[in-house]
Write a protein that holds these residues in place. Sequence first.
Motif, short mmCIF file in Angstrom:
data_model
loop_
_atom_site.label_atom_id
_atom_site.label_comp_id
_atom_site.label_asym_id
_atom_site.label_seq_id
_atom_site.Cartn_x
_atom_site.Cartn_y
_atom_site.Cartn_z
N HIS A 1 12.29 1.48 -1.55
CA HIS A 1 11.32 1.36 -0.46
C HIS A 1 10.39 0.17 -0.69
O HIS A 1 9.99 -0.52 0.26
CB HIS A 1 10.47 2.64 -0.36
N LEU A 2 10.02 -0.07 -1.95
CA LEU A 2 9.14 -1.19 -2.26
C LEU A 2 9.83 -2.52 -1.95
O LEU A 2 9.22 -3.43 -1.39
CB LEU A 2 8.72 -1.16 -3.73
N ALA A 3 11.11 -2.61 -2.31
CA ALA A 3 11.86 -3.83 -2.02
C ALA A 3 11.93 -4.07 -0.51
O ALA A 3 11.77 -5.20 -0.04
CB ALA A 3 13.26 -3.74 -2.62
N LYS B 1 4.78 4.99 2.47
CA LYS B 1 5.23 6.38 2.62
C LYS B 1 5.30 6.76 4.10
O LYS B 1 6.26 7.40 4.55
CB LYS B 1 4.29 7.33 1.88
N LYS B 2 4.31 6.35 4.86
CA LYS B 2 4.26 6.69 6.28
C LYS B 2 5.34 5.98 7.09
O LYS B 2 5.99 6.59 7.94
CB LYS B 2 2.88 6.33 6.84
N ASP C 1 0.85 -1.19 0.00
CA ASP C 1 0.00 0.00 0.00
C ASP C 1 0.89 1.24 0.00
O ASP C 1 1.76 1.39 0.87
CB ASP C 1 -0.91 0.00 1.23
N TYR C 2 0.67 2.11 -0.96
CA TYR C 2 1.53 3.30 -1.13
C TYR C 2 1.57 4.15 0.13
O TYR C 2 2.65 4.53 0.60
CB TYR C 2 1.04 4.13 -2.32
N LYS D 1 10.22 9.24 4.26
CA LYS D 1 9.89 10.54 4.82
C LYS D 1 9.13 11.40 3.82
O LYS D 1 8.26 12.18 4.17
CB LYS D 1 11.17 11.27 5.23
N GLU D 2 9.49 11.27 2.54
CA GLU D 2 8.86 12.09 1.51
C GLU D 2 8.65 11.27 0.25
O GLU D 2 7.57 10.77 0.01
CB GLU D 2 9.73 13.33 1.22
N LEU D 3 9.69 11.10 -0.57
CA LEU D 3 9.55 10.34 -1.80
C LEU D 3 9.53 8.84 -1.53
O LEU D 3 10.36 8.33 -0.78
CB LEU D 3 10.72 10.63 -2.74
N VAL D 4 8.60 8.14 -2.16
CA VAL D 4 8.64 6.67 -2.16
C VAL D 4 9.41 6.26 -3.40
O VAL D 4 9.09 6.68 -4.52
CB VAL D 4 7.23 6.06 -2.17
#
Length: 406
Positions: free
Chosen positions: A181-183, A169-170, A164-165, A174-177
């Motif tokens: 981050h997905l990995a 992100k949360k 879930d995006y 902190k800002e850009l996903v």
Amino acid sequence: MYLLKEYPSKEELLERRKGVFGIHEVNAHVHTPYSFSAFTDITQIFEMARKEKVKVVGINDFYVTDGYEPFYEEAIKAKVFPLFNMESICLMREEQQRQIRVNDPNNPGRCYFSAKGLDYPFRLSPPLKKKLSAVIAETQVQVKAMIQKCNEWLKQCNAPFFLDYETIKKNLAKELVRERHLAKAIRIAVWESEATDEGRLALLKKIYGGKESKTGVKNIPALENEIRSMLLKAGGAAFVPEDENAFMSLEEVMRIYLDAGGIPCYPVLLDDARGNFTEYEADYEKLFHELSRRGIGCIELIPGRNDLKILTDFVRFFKEKKFVILFGTEHNAPEMIPLTCDTRGNVPLTEELRKINYEGACVVAAHQYLRARGEEGFIYPCGHPKTDKQAEFIELGHVVIEKWIQ
């Protein structure tokens, strides 16, 4: 209030200089959790800086400057001089058409490009702010499409979780996903779904479409890189190509950097582990002329990628050409490495290279100081660097750094 605004005048600072100055450890390029980073938070950067006696550190996130304020606050506490930088990815379309790799070894025409010493607080004119915001938004469109494809694949594999995006992100960004981050989110979900190594390996095999994990589950940074490679890169089930029309040109990126008060800086890839170079960088003389004609007089390297001898020869060449030269570590991969810069194979920098790196940091520090006082920095109004005044900036930057860290 920006502390540099309260500093004495240039003349007063220079009067305080005593004798020949020493050099300090510098890391001019680290990513923070505001883009993607090995660091869990900005405080951790300065804890490492204190332990390793690194006295100058540069924040260098992709596209965003949201980390500037906490970075600045921690720099004051730690007595570490902060360099305010940024990195963008642009497209050099002529080089792309000619299949010339610039500083991305896998994508012809793709160019990573930095700015050093941006104004703090960060500000842009409205049209350029709108342009940068549009580029940032486009990066997130691609990430969301990747999450959708990933979830379709996870459902097909009967995996017991989905992505879930907003949650990513949360919790992780902190800002850009970003792709990394997905990995990381997938790896965490595997850990939460299975309590044993055997169960985790079995779930990874399912997610990998029947292929065994080559890294195993003990080395988490390596595993997250493997997940990224297996699922999110070209050929992976969740791969989504970037929209080339969303990339800014190098000229557009430079306009943004100059408007924000920065020093345009080309990140040099240099040699890989096999001694190979990109077509754009293979000929030092051609690279020098190409950068110079664009008004670029600053380069940076990540020495951990490079052979010490090749790095030294390259740096000497560009130092002779009066380029400002900086080193960093990036820290934009899962693996935690030291903050102190070294070369490939953990071979330390020589005193010569450390001095050149520190002098580069001094130029940026002087630039930030002058800009903070409303004066002209290292860049002429035409956008070109003051290479003829580099020695003056080194001297001024040194006393600025010394005052900050004492």
